[in-house]
Scaffold this motif. Structure first.
Motif, PDB file in Angstrom:
ATOM      1  N   ARG A 162     -42.074 -16.830 -14.727  1.00 38.68           N
ATOM      2  CA  ARG A 162     -41.406 -18.051 -15.167  1.00 38.68           C
ATOM      3  C   ARG A 162     -42.130 -19.275 -14.598  1.00 38.68           C
ATOM      4  O   ARG A 162     -42.872 -19.168 -13.622  1.00 38.68           O
ATOM      5  CB  ARG A 162     -39.938 -18.059 -14.730  1.00 38.68           C
ATOM      6  CG  ARG A 162     -39.135 -16.913 -15.345  1.00 38.68           C
ATOM      7  CD  ARG A 162     -37.689 -16.926 -14.898  1.00 38.68           C
ATOM      8  NE  ARG A 162     -36.974 -18.104 -15.375  1.00 38.68           N
ATOM      9  CZ  ARG A 162     -35.671 -18.320 -15.146  1.00 38.68           C
ATOM     10  NH1 ARG A 162     -34.976 -17.435 -14.444  1.00 38.68           N
ATOM     11  NH2 ARG A 162     -35.084 -19.411 -15.609  1.00 38.68           N
ATOM     12  N   THR A 163     -41.921 -20.412 -15.201  1.00 43.20           N
ATOM     13  CA  THR A 163     -42.585 -21.640 -14.771  1.00 43.20           C
ATOM     14  C   THR A 163     -41.572 -22.655 -14.276  1.00 43.20           C
ATOM     15  O   THR A 163     -40.413 -22.646 -14.688  1.00 43.20           O
ATOM     16  CB  THR A 163     -43.419 -22.265 -15.907  1.00 43.20           C
ATOM     17  OG1 THR A 163     -42.542 -22.590 -16.993  1.00 43.20           O
ATOM     18  CG2 THR A 163     -44.497 -21.312 -16.373  1.00 43.20           C
ATOM     19  N   MET A 164     -42.031 -23.528 -13.391  1.00 41.93           N
ATOM     20  CA  MET A 164     -41.214 -24.645 -12.919  1.00 41.93           C
ATOM     21  C   MET A 164     -42.135 -25.830 -12.682  1.00 41.93           C
ATOM     22  O   MET A 164     -43.329 -25.672 -12.438  1.00 41.93           O
ATOM     23  CB  MET A 164     -40.468 -24.266 -11.630  1.00 41.93           C
ATOM     24  CG  MET A 164     -41.345 -23.831 -10.480  1.00 41.93           C
ATOM     25  SD  MET A 164     -40.378 -23.334  -9.035  1.00 41.93           S
ATOM     26  CE  MET A 164     -41.677 -22.862  -7.901  1.00 41.93           C
ATOM     27  N   GLY A 172     -47.875 -36.555 -10.946  1.00 41.41           N
ATOM     28  CA  GLY A 172     -46.580 -36.253 -11.545  1.00 41.41           C
ATOM     29  C   GLY A 172     -46.271 -34.773 -11.498  1.00 41.41           C
ATOM     30  O   GLY A 172     -46.926 -33.988 -10.804  1.00 41.41           O
ATOM     31  N   ALA A 173     -45.257 -34.380 -12.269  1.00 40.14           N
ATOM     32  CA  ALA A 173     -44.819 -32.988 -12.292  1.00 40.14           C
ATOM     33  C   ALA A 173     -45.879 -32.099 -12.927  1.00 40.14           C
ATOM     34  O   ALA A 173     -46.496 -32.462 -13.929  1.00 40.14           O
ATOM     35  CB  ALA A 173     -43.503 -32.867 -13.040  1.00 40.14           C
ATOM     36  N   VAL A 174     -46.090 -30.931 -12.334  1.00 42.70           N
ATOM     37  CA  VAL A 174     -47.092 -29.981 -12.815  1.00 42.70           C
ATOM     38  C   VAL A 174     -46.402 -28.662 -13.138  1.00 42.70           C
ATOM     39  O   VAL A 174     -45.725 -28.078 -12.277  1.00 42.70           O
ATOM     40  CB  VAL A 174     -48.186 -29.747 -11.753  1.00 42.70           C
ATOM     41  CG1 VAL A 174     -49.203 -28.725 -12.265  1.00 42.70           C
ATOM     42  CG2 VAL A 174     -48.874 -31.050 -11.392  1.00 42.70           C
ATOM     43  N   ALA A 175     -46.541 -28.195 -14.369  1.00 40.92           N
ATOM     44  CA  ALA A 175     -45.969 -26.909 -14.765  1.00 40.92           C
ATOM     45  C   ALA A 175     -46.688 -25.794 -14.013  1.00 40.92           C
ATOM     46  O   ALA A 175     -47.896 -25.613 -14.160  1.00 40.92           O
ATOM     47  CB  ALA A 175     -46.099 -26.717 -16.263  1.00 40.92           C
ATOM     48  N   THR A 176     -45.947 -25.060 -13.197  1.00 44.39           N
ATOM     49  CA  THR A 176     -46.538 -24.060 -12.309  1.00 44.39           C
ATOM     50  C   THR A 176     -45.892 -22.702 -12.551  1.00 44.39           C
ATOM     51  O   THR A 176     -44.662 -22.587 -12.554  1.00 44.39           O
ATOM     52  CB  THR A 176     -46.343 -24.469 -10.838  1.00 44.39           C
ATOM     53  OG1 THR A 176     -46.872 -25.780 -10.640  1.00 44.39           O
ATOM     54  CG2 THR A 176     -47.029 -23.506  -9.905  1.00 44.39           C
ATOM     55  N   GLU A 177     -46.710 -21.692 -12.734  1.00 40.26           N
ATOM     56  CA  GLU A 177     -46.197 -20.342 -12.960  1.00 40.26           C
ATOM     57  C   GLU A 177     -45.974 -19.644 -11.622  1.00 40.26           C
ATOM     58  O   GLU A 177     -46.820 -19.693 -10.732  1.00 40.26           O
ATOM     59  CB  GLU A 177     -47.174 -19.517 -13.798  1.00 40.26           C
ATOM     60  CG  GLU A 177     -46.679 -18.096 -14.046  1.00 40.26           C
ATOM     61  CD  GLU A 177     -47.693 -17.222 -14.771  1.00 40.26           C
ATOM     62  OE1 GLU A 177     -47.420 -16.020 -14.965  1.00 40.26           O
ATOM     63  OE2 GLU A 177     -48.770 -17.749 -15.109  1.00 40.26           O
ATOM     64  N   ILE A 178     -44.838 -18.983 -11.494  1.00 40.75           N
ATOM     65  CA  ILE A 178     -44.544 -18.190 -10.296  1.00 40.75           C
ATOM     66  C   ILE A 178     -45.164 -16.812 -10.494  1.00 40.75           C
ATOM     67  O   ILE A 178     -44.821 -16.097 -11.435  1.00 40.75           O
ATOM     68  CB  ILE A 178     -43.027 -18.079 -10.068  1.00 40.75           C
ATOM     69  CG1 ILE A 178     -42.417 -19.467  -9.875  1.00 40.75           C
ATOM     70  CG2 ILE A 178     -42.724 -17.193  -8.862  1.00 40.75           C
ATOM     71  CD1 ILE A 178     -40.909 -19.469  -9.816  1.00 40.75           C
ATOM     72  N   VAL A 179     -46.079 -16.449  -9.607  1.00 38.55           N
ATOM     73  CA  VAL A 179     -46.789 -15.171  -9.751  1.00 38.55           C
ATOM     74  C   VAL A 179     -46.370 -14.144  -8.708  1.00 38.55           C
ATOM     75  O   VAL A 179     -46.822 -12.995  -8.760  1.00 38.55           O
ATOM     76  CB  VAL A 179     -48.318 -15.378  -9.688  1.00 38.55           C
ATOM     77  CG1 VAL A 179     -48.797 -16.213 -10.859  1.00 38.55           C
ATOM     78  CG2 VAL A 179     -48.733 -16.014  -8.361  1.00 38.55           C
ATOM     79  N   GLY A 180     -45.521 -14.541  -7.757  1.00 40.32           N
ATOM     80  CA  GLY A 180     -45.125 -13.593  -6.734  1.00 40.32           C
ATOM     81  C   GLY A 180     -43.925 -14.049  -5.935  1.00 40.32           C
ATOM     82  O   GLY A 180     -43.590 -15.242  -5.917  1.00 40.32           O
TER      83      GLY A 180
END
Length: 233
Positions: A101-103, A110-118
């Protein structure tokens, strides 16, 4: 520097990070509102943050609960990724596995879409007595490189004090003008353990004092009883 440290006999693993837990440079604390994919409204979060490189969690002895560690390919050419701890999952994902999922995390522009990998196990960050903190670990390779201080953390099979000089030498060879300080974790965490040690000394001193007073009192009582019976004896 990492490659040189890993090549030292007795070093099991090594990793880079912008902070070391339980020291005055334990990382940053962030409070902000973020957007999480699949959640309609923004979520107010507060977490401890630190930028770390590959093998950091293995070096620190932290267990990967799900997903993966950072890789060398998690650099500025790749999509932004992050690893969160179990407390972050409990608070903001309702305990559901967030891998994939991304947050939106705050960045330089500014805000950066970041994927949770662990997801990694919980750990202490600033003090031994702190309540469990939510934490977000960003990939060091994806940062802009403006950190003035970067730490190399090494896990050793040999006595750590024996490797201080070799580590200082191999890192110093890269740039003789660089200020290099090498310490064992035991000495680095001396400040964190100070309250516990002071408490142990105080409690131990009071215990010894109580024992001495009890011995004096017992001696006095027995001496008084014996003196009262001296004529009989």
């Amino acid at each position: 520097a990492l490659d040189r440290v890993r090549a030292i006999p007795g070093v099991v693993s090594a990793a880079a990070a912008t902070g070391v837990p339980l020291t005055i440079r334990a990382g940053r604390t962030t409070g902000t509102t973020i957007r999480i994919a699949g959640v309609k409204d923004g979520v107010r979060v507060e977490f401890s943050g630190v930028d770390v490189g590959p093998d950091y969690f293995a070096t620190m002895g932290m267990r990967i609960v799900s997903g993966r560690e950072f890789r060398r390919t998690d650099d500025r050419a790749a999509a932004p990724v992050a690893i969160v701890n179990e407390e972050f999952v409990r608070r903001y994902f309702g305990g559901r596995d967030p891998v994939g999922r991304t947050m939106d995390l705050p960045g330089d522009s500014g805000a950066v879409a970041t994927e949770i990998v662990g997801v990694v196990s919980n750990a202490k960050h600033r003090t031994l007595g702190e309540a469990t903190r939510a934490a977000v670990y960003a990939s060091l390779g994806q940062q802009n490189g403006d950190s003035r201080i970067v730490f190399i953390i090494a896990r050793t099979a040999a006595e750590p004090t024996m490797l201080v000089t070799p580590m200082r030498r191999v890192i110093g060879q890269l740039d003789v003008s660089t200020a290099v300080e090498v310490r064992t974790m035991r000495s680095a965490l001396a400040f964190a353990f100070l309250p516990s040690r002071v408490g142990a000394i105080v409690v131990g001193s009071l215990g010894v004092l109580g024992l001495v007073l009890a011995m004096i009192g017992l001696f006095g009582v027995i001496s008084f009883g014996a003196s009262r019976r001296m004529r009989e004896i």
